[in-house]
Structure formats: structure tokens, C-alpha cells
Motif scaffolding. Structure first.
Motif, PDB file in Angstrom:
ATOM      1  N   GLY A  64       0.779  -1.229   0.000  1.00 45.32           N
ATOM      2  CA  GLY A  64       0.000   0.000   0.000  1.00 45.32           C
ATOM      3  C   GLY A  64       0.805   1.271   0.000  1.00 45.32           C
ATOM      4  O   GLY A  64       2.016   1.263  -0.162  1.00 45.32           O
ATOM      5  N   SER A  65       0.110   2.328   0.111  1.00 41.38           N
ATOM      6  CA  SER A  65       0.582   3.696   0.327  1.00 41.38           C
ATOM      7  C   SER A  65       1.101   4.432  -0.903  1.00 41.38           C
ATOM      8  O   SER A  65       1.166   5.634  -0.882  1.00 41.38           O
ATOM      9  N   ARG A  66       1.472   3.782  -1.984  1.00 44.28           N
ATOM     10  CA  ARG A  66       1.835   4.490  -3.221  1.00 44.28           C
ATOM     11  C   ARG A  66       1.232   3.728  -4.382  1.00 44.28           C
ATOM     12  O   ARG A  66       1.642   2.600  -4.625  1.00 44.28           O
ATOM     13  N   PRO A  67       0.315   4.200  -5.109  1.00 40.99           N
ATOM     14  CA  PRO A  67      -0.410   5.443  -4.890  1.00 40.99           C
ATOM     15  C   PRO A  67      -1.360   5.322  -3.704  1.00 40.99           C
ATOM     16  O   PRO A  67      -1.616   4.230  -3.210  1.00 40.99           O
ATOM     17  N   ALA A  68      -1.896   6.432  -3.300  1.00 40.81           N
ATOM     18  CA  ALA A  68      -2.706   6.500  -2.078  1.00 40.81           C
ATOM     19  C   ALA A  68      -3.907   5.572  -2.114  1.00 40.81           C
ATOM     20  O   ALA A  68      -4.344   5.094  -1.075  1.00 40.81           O
ATOM     21  N   ARG A  69      -4.462   5.255  -3.283  1.00 41.20           N
ATOM     22  CA  ARG A  69      -5.650   4.399  -3.345  1.00 41.20           C
ATOM     23  C   ARG A  69      -5.363   2.964  -2.882  1.00 41.20           C
ATOM     24  O   ARG A  69      -6.267   2.195  -2.652  1.00 41.20           O
ATOM     25  N   ARG A  70      -4.100   2.604  -2.750  1.00 42.38           N
ATOM     26  CA  ARG A  70      -3.748   1.277  -2.237  1.00 42.38           C
ATOM     27  C   ARG A  70      -3.731   1.227  -0.707  1.00 42.38           C
ATOM     28  O   ARG A  70      -3.717   0.152  -0.123  1.00 42.38           O
ATOM     29  N   PHE A  71      -3.684   2.379  -0.076  1.00 39.06           N
ATOM     30  CA  PHE A  71      -3.501   2.438   1.373  1.00 39.06           C
ATOM     31  C   PHE A  71      -4.583   1.680   2.135  1.00 39.06           C
ATOM     32  O   PHE A  71      -4.285   0.806   2.940  1.00 39.06           O
ATOM     33  N   TRP A  72      -5.854   2.046   1.923  1.00 39.83           N
ATOM     34  CA  TRP A  72      -6.928   1.423   2.704  1.00 39.83           C
ATOM     35  C   TRP A  72      -7.065  -0.071   2.442  1.00 39.83           C
ATOM     36  O   TRP A  72      -7.207  -0.852   3.390  1.00 39.83           O
TER      37      TRP A  72
ATOM     38  N   HIS B 285       6.533   8.893   3.318  1.00 37.29           N
ATOM     39  CA  HIS B 285       5.576   9.912   3.751  1.00 37.29           C
ATOM     40  C   HIS B 285       6.289  11.050   4.462  1.00 37.29           C
ATOM     41  O   HIS B 285       6.972  10.833   5.452  1.00 37.29           O
ATOM     42  N   LYS B 286       6.070  12.246   3.987  1.00 38.75           N
ATOM     43  CA  LYS B 286       6.688  13.423   4.589  1.00 38.75           C
ATOM     44  C   LYS B 286       5.724  14.158   5.518  1.00 38.75           C
ATOM     45  O   LYS B 286       6.146  14.981   6.315  1.00 38.75           O
ATOM     46  N   ASN B 287       4.432  13.835   5.434  1.00 40.09           N
ATOM     47  CA  ASN B 287       3.422  14.457   6.281  1.00 40.09           C
ATOM     48  C   ASN B 287       3.648  14.033   7.742  1.00 40.09           C
ATOM     49  O   ASN B 287       3.717  12.843   8.051  1.00 40.09           O
ATOM     50  N   ALA B 288       3.751  15.001   8.634  1.00 38.72           N
ATOM     51  CA  ALA B 288       4.062  14.719  10.048  1.00 38.72           C
ATOM     52  C   ALA B 288       3.007  13.839  10.708  1.00 38.72           C
ATOM     53  O   ALA B 288       3.343  12.969  11.520  1.00 38.72           O
ATOM     54  N   ARG B 289       1.734  14.057  10.381  1.00 41.50           N
ATOM     55  CA  ARG B 289       0.678  13.230  10.999  1.00 41.50           C
ATOM     56  C   ARG B 289       0.767  11.772  10.557  1.00 41.50           C
ATOM     57  O   ARG B 289       0.605  10.868  11.374  1.00 41.50           O
ATOM     58  N   ILE B 290       1.022  11.564   9.281  1.00 38.94           N
ATOM     59  CA  ILE B 290       1.151  10.193   8.772  1.00 38.94           C
ATOM     60  C   ILE B 290       2.395   9.522   9.365  1.00 38.94           C
ATOM     61  O   ILE B 290       2.353   8.359   9.780  1.00 38.94           O
ATOM     62  N   ARG B 291       3.477  10.264   9.461  1.00 38.06           N
ATOM     63  CA  ARG B 291       4.699   9.717  10.057  1.00 38.06           C
ATOM     64  C   ARG B 291       4.472   9.358  11.527  1.00 38.06           C
ATOM     65  O   ARG B 291       4.944   8.331  12.010  1.00 38.06           O
ATOM     66  N   THR B 292       3.719  10.200  12.230  1.00 34.40           N
ATOM     67  CA  THR B 292       3.386   9.916  13.629  1.00 34.40           C
ATOM     68  C   THR B 292       2.529   8.656  13.732  1.00 34.40           C
ATOM     69  O   THR B 292       2.719   7.840  14.639  1.00 34.40           O
ATOM     70  N   LEU B 293       1.599   8.497  12.787  1.00 35.93           N
ATOM     71  CA  LEU B 293       0.754   7.296  12.760  1.00 35.93           C
ATOM     72  C   LEU B 293       1.614   6.043  12.618  1.00 35.93           C
ATOM     73  O   LEU B 293       1.437   5.073  13.366  1.00 35.93           O
ATOM     74  N   TRP B 294       2.550   6.042  11.669  1.00 34.75           N
ATOM     75  CA  TRP B 294       3.407   4.863  11.479  1.00 34.75           C
ATOM     76  C   TRP B 294       4.237   4.585  12.725  1.00 34.75           C
ATOM     77  O   TRP B 294       4.371   3.425  13.136  1.00 34.75           O
ATOM     78  N   ALA B 295       4.784   5.613  13.325  1.00 33.23           N
ATOM     79  CA  ALA B 295       5.583   5.432  14.538  1.00 33.23           C
ATOM     80  C   ALA B 295       4.721   4.883  15.675  1.00 33.23           C
ATOM     81  O   ALA B 295       5.157   3.996  16.419  1.00 33.23           O
ATOM     82  N   ALA B 296       3.502   5.377  15.811  1.00 32.06           N
ATOM     83  CA  ALA B 296       2.590   4.904  16.868  1.00 32.06           C
ATOM     84  C   ALA B 296       2.222   3.439  16.648  1.00 32.06           C
ATOM     85  O   ALA B 296       2.179   2.651  17.606  1.00 32.06           O
TER      86      ALA B 296
END
Length: 185
Positions: free
Chosen positions: A15-23, A161-172
Motif C-alpha cells: 500500500g501507500s503508493r499510490p494512495a488508493r492502495r492504502f486502505w 511519507h513526509k506528512n508529520a501526521r502520517i509519520r506519527t501514525l506509522w511510529a505509533a
């Protein structure tokens, strides 16, 4: 493997690239274990069953077992993937690939708690010599391998992912993965 591991590995690999694969990747990583959480909530909150009885007795006799087996079944997952390819459904394809990755990563790391990987065609359970949690079956090694693989997966995800919220999600999610290892380790 722990469910957060499956989510991280599925999202990094599928998932995650492109975004439509994420969910689809996230759901494919998490869904096979979802019945376990429902089972546990029922046992603990409704029945108020003691921890040892839940995991040593009730889990194996639970009506949730066929559902777990179906969600970890190689033939059923490959069937879903074949349908996805025939229908040219990108969402079902990425979901099925993430399910398959979930089942493949569980296969070598479950001993006493192995699923019926060829359900409904066989009741066979591959009891791996290595467990991701059980110290009687090299749980420290299995858990260590799991942590190493998920560390690589989270590094891949953080790089993508460079978005801070997404990076925080992965770390969590990775921290959710570390807690059970520390508890059992």
C-alpha cells in the motif's frame, strides 16, 4: 505476528503508493485478526473470564476459529485474488495481496495457535517450530525477527511519507507492536 506488524508490513509492501492502495492494504493487514479482538472483548468484558482461561481454553474452542481460519486460508485468499484479477478490481487486488501477505507472515510464526491454512479443504495446521510469542518455541527469536522486519517496514513508510501526521501514525503503530514484545519478551 501481532496485528500492528501485519498492518505495517502490508502497507509497506502493498500500500501507500499510490494512495488508493492504502486502505485496501491496511484492511488486508488488519482484518484477519479482527475476530480475535471481538472474541477477547466478549470474553473479558461480558464473561469476565480470567486471562489464562481465555488463551489456553476458550480461544481454541471458540466459534470464531472457522472465521479466523477462513481469513488466513491460502486457497480462499488466492480465490479472492483470482476474482480481483478477473474483474480487474484494483481495490480487491491490493486487499487480497495484503491478506496473502498477512497469511504468509503468520505461517512461519505460529505453533500451538496455528490456523488451518488450507481451510475449508483441510484441517491441517502447520505448527511452526518458531512462535512469535511463545518462549517454549523460540518466542524471543520469533519476536525479534518480527520487530526487525517491522522496523524495516516502518523505515520504508517514514521515507515515503513526509506528512508529520502520517509519520506519527506509522511510529505509533510500530510502538503498539513493541509493547507486546516487551510484555512477553
Amino acid at each position: 505476528m501481532n496485528t500492528p506488524s501485519h498492518v505495517l508490513i502490508g502497507c509497506a509492501a502493498v500500500g501507500s503508493r499510490p494512495a488508493r492502495r492504502f486502505w485496501p492494504a491496511l484492511l488486508g493487514g488488519a482484518l484477519p485478526d479482527a475476530p480475535i479482538y471481538l472474541f477477547y472483548a466478549y470474553e473479558k468484558l461480558i464473561l469476565r473470564a480470567p486471562e489464562l482461561r481465555i488463551w489456553r481454553q476458550d480461544y481454541f474452542a471458540s466459534p470464531v476459529q472457522p472465521v479466523l481460519d477462513a481469513l488466513h486460508s491460502f486457497p480462499l485468499i488466492l480465490g479472492a485474488l483470482a476474482v480481483a484479477l478477473a474483474a480487474r478490481s484494483e481495490v480487491l487486488k491490493w486487499f487480497s495481496l495484503s491478506l496473502l501477505l498477512h497469511a504468509c507472515t503468520d505461517f512461519p510464526l505460529h505453533h500451538d495457535d496455528a490456523h488451518r491454512q488450507f481451510f475449508p479443504f483441510s484441517d491441517y495446521r502447520f505448527a511452526s517450530p518458531v512462535s512469535y510469542w511463545d518462549p517454549r518455541h523460540y518466542g524471543a527469536w520469533g519476536g525479534g525477527i518480527e520487530l526487525a522486519v517491522t522496523a524495516v517496514a516502518v523505515a520504508v513508510l517514514l521515507r515515503r511519507h513526509k506528512n508529520a501526521r502520517i509519520r506519527t501514525l506509522w511510529a505509533a503503530i510500530w510502538l503498539l507492536n513493541v509493547v507486546p514484545f516487551l510484555y512477553w519478551g
